[in-house]
Scaffold this motif. Sequence first.
Motif, PDB file in Angstrom:
ATOM      1  N   PHE A 150       0.874  -1.174   0.000  1.00  0.00           N
ATOM      2  CA  PHE A 150       0.000   0.000   0.000  1.00  0.00           C
ATOM      3  C   PHE A 150       0.911   1.224   0.000  1.00  0.00           C
ATOM      4  CE2 PHE A 150      -2.653  -3.374   1.609  1.00  0.00           C
ATOM      5  CZ  PHE A 150      -3.848  -3.156   0.942  1.00  0.00           C
ATOM      6  N   ARG A 151       0.670   2.125  -0.938  1.00  0.00           N
ATOM      7  CA  ARG A 151       1.619   3.219  -1.165  1.00  0.00           C
ATOM      8  C   ARG A 151       0.872   4.511  -1.472  1.00  0.00           C
ATOM      9  NH1 ARG A 151       6.193   1.999  -5.510  1.00  0.00           N
ATOM     10  NH2 ARG A 151       6.697   0.445  -3.897  1.00  0.00           N
ATOM     11  N   TYR A 152       1.320   5.591  -0.830  1.00  0.00           N
ATOM     12  CA  TYR A 152       0.781   6.920  -1.104  1.00  0.00           C
ATOM     13  C   TYR A 152       1.404   7.492  -2.380  1.00  0.00           C
ATOM     14  CZ  TYR A 152      -1.409   7.541   3.526  1.00  0.00           C
ATOM     15  OH  TYR A 152      -2.213   7.453   4.633  1.00  0.00           O
ATOM     16  N   GLY A 153       0.654   8.373  -3.048  1.00  0.00           N
ATOM     17  CA  GLY A 153       1.197   9.115  -4.181  1.00  0.00           C
ATOM     18  C   GLY A 153       0.620   8.670  -5.506  1.00  0.00           C
ATOM     19  N   HIS A 154       0.878   9.484  -6.529  1.00  0.00           N
ATOM     20  CA  HIS A 154       0.416   9.172  -7.881  1.00  0.00           C
ATOM     21  C   HIS A 154       1.329   8.114  -8.501  1.00  0.00           C
ATOM     22  CE1 HIS A 154      -2.493  12.442  -7.928  1.00  0.00           C
ATOM     23  NE2 HIS A 154      -1.568  13.202  -7.357  1.00  0.00           N
ATOM     24  N   ASN A 155       0.743   7.218  -9.258  1.00  0.00           N
ATOM     25  CA  ASN A 155       1.506   6.141  -9.891  1.00  0.00           C
ATOM     26  C   ASN A 155       1.712   6.427 -11.370  1.00  0.00           C
ATOM     27  OD1 ASN A 155       2.651   3.620 -10.585  1.00  0.00           O
ATOM     28  ND2 ASN A 155       0.636   2.883 -11.190  1.00  0.00           N
ATOM     29  N   ASP A 156       2.981   6.620 -11.748  1.00  0.00           N
ATOM     30  CA  ASP A 156       3.313   6.822 -13.159  1.00  0.00           C
ATOM     31  C   ASP A 156       4.129   5.661 -13.718  1.00  0.00           C
ATOM     32  OD1 ASP A 156       2.095   9.378 -13.168  1.00  0.00           O
ATOM     33  OD2 ASP A 156       3.888  10.252 -12.250  1.00  0.00           O
ATOM     34  N   ASP A 157       4.260   4.601 -12.932  1.00  0.00           N
ATOM     35  CA  ASP A 157       5.084   3.463 -13.330  1.00  0.00           C
ATOM     36  C   ASP A 157       4.177   2.361 -13.878  1.00  0.00           C
ATOM     37  OD1 ASP A 157       6.836   1.354 -13.608  1.00  0.00           O
ATOM     38  OD2 ASP A 157       7.902   1.772 -11.746  1.00  0.00           O
ATOM     39  N   ALA A 158       4.324   2.064 -15.154  1.00  0.00           N
ATOM     40  CA  ALA A 158       3.473   1.054 -15.788  1.00  0.00           C
ATOM     41  C   ALA A 158       4.027  -0.362 -15.624  1.00  0.00           C
ATOM     42  CB  ALA A 158       3.318   1.361 -17.278  1.00  0.00           C
ATOM     43  N   SER A 159       5.147  -0.500 -14.888  1.00  0.00           N
ATOM     44  CA  SER A 159       5.766  -1.813 -14.769  1.00  0.00           C
ATOM     45  C   SER A 159       5.073  -2.695 -13.735  1.00  0.00           C
ATOM     46  CB  SER A 159       7.253  -1.683 -14.418  1.00  0.00           C
ATOM     47  OG  SER A 159       7.424  -1.080 -13.150  1.00  0.00           O
ATOM     48  N   PHE A 160       4.171  -2.130 -12.928  1.00  0.00           N
ATOM     49  CA  PHE A 160       3.438  -2.939 -11.963  1.00  0.00           C
ATOM     50  C   PHE A 160       1.961  -2.550 -11.972  1.00  0.00           C
ATOM     51  CE2 PHE A 160       5.654   0.454  -9.520  1.00  0.00           C
ATOM     52  CZ  PHE A 160       4.556   1.208  -9.154  1.00  0.00           C
ATOM     53  N   ILE A 161       1.145  -3.371 -11.320  1.00  0.00           N
ATOM     54  CA  ILE A 161      -0.291  -3.149 -11.244  1.00  0.00           C
ATOM     55  C   ILE A 161      -0.589  -2.222 -10.068  1.00  0.00           C
ATOM     56  CG2 ILE A 161      -2.542  -4.249 -10.998  1.00  0.00           C
ATOM     57  CD1 ILE A 161      -1.017  -4.925 -13.568  1.00  0.00           C
ATOM     58  N   SER A 162      -1.404  -1.210 -10.300  1.00  0.00           N
ATOM     59  CA  SER A 162      -1.785  -0.270  -9.246  1.00  0.00           C
ATOM     60  C   SER A 162      -3.302  -0.132  -9.214  1.00  0.00           C
ATOM     61  CB  SER A 162      -1.131   1.097  -9.490  1.00  0.00           C
ATOM     62  OG  SER A 162      -1.539   2.035  -8.513  1.00  0.00           O
ATOM     63  N   LEU A 163      -3.891  -0.400  -8.054  1.00  0.00           N
ATOM     64  CA  LEU A 163      -5.335  -0.289  -7.883  1.00  0.00           C
ATOM     65  C   LEU A 163      -5.638   0.831  -6.894  1.00  0.00           C
ATOM     66  CD1 LEU A 163      -6.320  -4.065  -7.563  1.00  0.00           C
ATOM     67  CD2 LEU A 163      -6.343  -2.638  -9.618  1.00  0.00           C
ATOM     68  N   PRO A 164      -6.526   1.767  -7.232  1.00  0.00           N
ATOM     69  CA  PRO A 164      -6.822   2.884  -6.328  1.00  0.00           C
ATOM     70  C   PRO A 164      -7.571   2.421  -5.085  1.00  0.00           C
ATOM     71  CG  PRO A 164      -8.316   2.894  -8.207  1.00  0.00           C
ATOM     72  CD  PRO A 164      -7.299   1.836  -8.488  1.00  0.00           C
ATOM     73  N   VAL A 165      -7.124   2.891  -3.941  1.00  0.00           N
ATOM     74  CA  VAL A 165      -7.773   2.584  -2.665  1.00  0.00           C
ATOM     75  C   VAL A 165      -8.508   3.805  -2.124  1.00  0.00           C
ATOM     76  CG1 VAL A 165      -7.408   1.871  -0.271  1.00  0.00           C
ATOM     77  CG2 VAL A 165      -6.073   0.810  -2.099  1.00  0.00           C
ATOM     78  N   ALA A 166      -7.826   4.958  -2.117  1.00  0.00           N
ATOM     79  CA  ALA A 166      -8.424   6.196  -1.605  1.00  0.00           C
ATOM     80  C   ALA A 166      -7.918   7.350  -2.460  1.00  0.00           C
ATOM     81  CB  ALA A 166      -8.071   6.398  -0.134  1.00  0.00           C
ATOM     82  N   ALA A 167      -8.539   7.515  -3.628  1.00  0.00           N
ATOM     83  CA  ALA A 167      -8.066   8.502  -4.597  1.00  0.00           C
ATOM     84  C   ALA A 167      -8.260   9.930  -4.112  1.00  0.00           C
ATOM     85  CB  ALA A 167      -8.776   8.302  -5.933  1.00  0.00           C
ATOM     86  N   GLU A 168      -9.244  10.182  -3.247  1.00  0.00           N
ATOM     87  CA  GLU A 168      -9.555  11.549  -2.821  1.00  0.00           C
ATOM     88  C   GLU A 168      -8.762  11.994  -1.604  1.00  0.00           C
ATOM     89  OE1 GLU A 168     -11.870   9.107  -2.882  1.00  0.00           O
ATOM     90  OE2 GLU A 168     -12.712   9.438  -4.885  1.00  0.00           O
ATOM     91  N   ASN A 169      -7.940  11.125  -1.052  1.00  0.00           N
ATOM     92  CA  ASN A 169      -7.207  11.461   0.167  1.00  0.00           C
ATOM     93  C   ASN A 169      -6.248  12.636  -0.067  1.00  0.00           C
ATOM     94  OD1 ASN A 169      -6.319  10.928   2.931  1.00  0.00           O
ATOM     95  ND2 ASN A 169      -4.421  10.235   1.989  1.00  0.00           N
ATOM     96  N   ARG A 170      -6.105  13.494   0.930  1.00  0.00           N
ATOM     97  CA  ARG A 170      -5.166  14.609   0.847  1.00  0.00           C
ATOM     98  C   ARG A 170      -4.633  14.933   2.235  1.00  0.00           C
ATOM     99  NH1 ARG A 170      -7.914  19.164   2.587  1.00  0.00           N
ATOM    100  NH2 ARG A 170     -10.191  19.126   2.361  1.00  0.00           N
ATOM    101  N   ARG A 171      -3.665  15.826   2.271  1.00  0.00           N
ATOM    102  CA  ARG A 171      -3.061  16.228   3.544  1.00  0.00           C
ATOM    103  C   ARG A 171      -3.872  17.348   4.193  1.00  0.00           C
ATOM    104  NH1 ARG A 171       1.850  15.152   0.664  1.00  0.00           N
ATOM    105  NH2 ARG A 171       2.977  13.447   1.686  1.00  0.00           N
ATOM    106  N   VAL A 172      -3.739  17.428   5.512  1.00  0.00           N
ATOM    107  CA  VAL A 172      -4.327  18.517   6.287  1.00  0.00           C
ATOM    108  C   VAL A 172      -3.287  18.985   7.301  1.00  0.00           C
ATOM    109  CG1 VAL A 172      -6.756  17.838   6.039  1.00  0.00           C
ATOM    110  CG2 VAL A 172      -5.372  16.822   7.862  1.00  0.00           C
ATOM    111  N   LEU A 173      -3.348  20.277   7.642  1.00  0.00           N
ATOM    112  CA  LEU A 173      -2.482  20.829   8.679  1.00  0.00           C
ATOM    113  C   LEU A 173      -3.154  20.613  10.022  1.00  0.00           C
ATOM    114  CD1 LEU A 173      -1.385  24.233   7.086  1.00  0.00           C
ATOM    115  CD2 LEU A 173      -0.175  22.049   7.044  1.00  0.00           C
TER     116      LEU A 173
END
Length: 303
Positions: A143-166
């Motif tokens: 499980f990994r945070y961040g946008h996936n631009d690597d096509a060498s592995f399979i990536s399934l979205p878990v929480a696409a709307e998540n963001r940071r808060v102060l």
Amino acid sequence: MLRLEDLTLFVRAAALGNFSEAAREAGLPPAQVSTAIKRLETQLNIRLFARSTRSLRLTPEGETWLPFATQMLDTLHAGMQQLQTSEDEIRGTLQIAVPSDLGRNLLLTVFLDFRRRHPALRLRILFSDNLADIFKDPVDVAFRYGHNDDASFISLPVAAENRRVLVASPDWISRHGEPKTLEELRQHNALTYSLRGRLYDRWTLFRDGQMHEVQVSSVMMSDDAEVIRRMAIAGEGIANKSWLDVSDDIAEGRLKIILPDYQGDPVPLNMICPHRKQLSPAVRLLYEAVREKCALKLQHLPL
């Protein structure tokens, strides 16, 4: 006849580049790994590794043989998966890599419940903020945070709307005051995070479609996201955290959102695995359980 253990140790030794590391991973003495490789070389009548006191590398014959050995192990694993006839019969070992804070404070309960529902399944959970190499490390999914631009592995979205808060603790706010502007934010102590030598001390915030970058300063920093969260709760400063990591702390009053008119930068959560063959019934069910848990938390994400 080739031994399954010998094949497995050969593939892991090739990936790790070290007999001792392969032995440590398998819980075996290093000499047993060396013996297994020698036995395999004798049966194949080829030399698989070029060894020296300082290095270990595959020979050309070893490089040729490696994909076939890997395919044999994958085929065996696939055959074992086919023997599972229902969700209740899921068995084997599932190896998971998960970020420190997210794993300990949100997903651990999901993993425990998942294991109880599938008692024949064993879980091996690796908590670390360092990114797992899913092709070399002993993990099935990460499980990994961040946008996936690597096509060498399979990536399934878990929480696409998540963001940071102060966030900061009520104690910190009572002692230091609550910043109302970005300029005031710069004057407060920030709890900054570092990863592989890089210090994340420029925070990105959005308001009315405009992006703002704030250079913050800190007297306390850590390479462990869970430590950053704990320091924020202890009243040591302001943190810039993923909503999934601190939503419970906010709901229970341990932390309060700072500058609520500004949105933090997006940090989507994904589940990744090396290839589609890794999407076993166990992995698919775990994915759905994690996604459901995260969806409940995102319902309360401030707009």
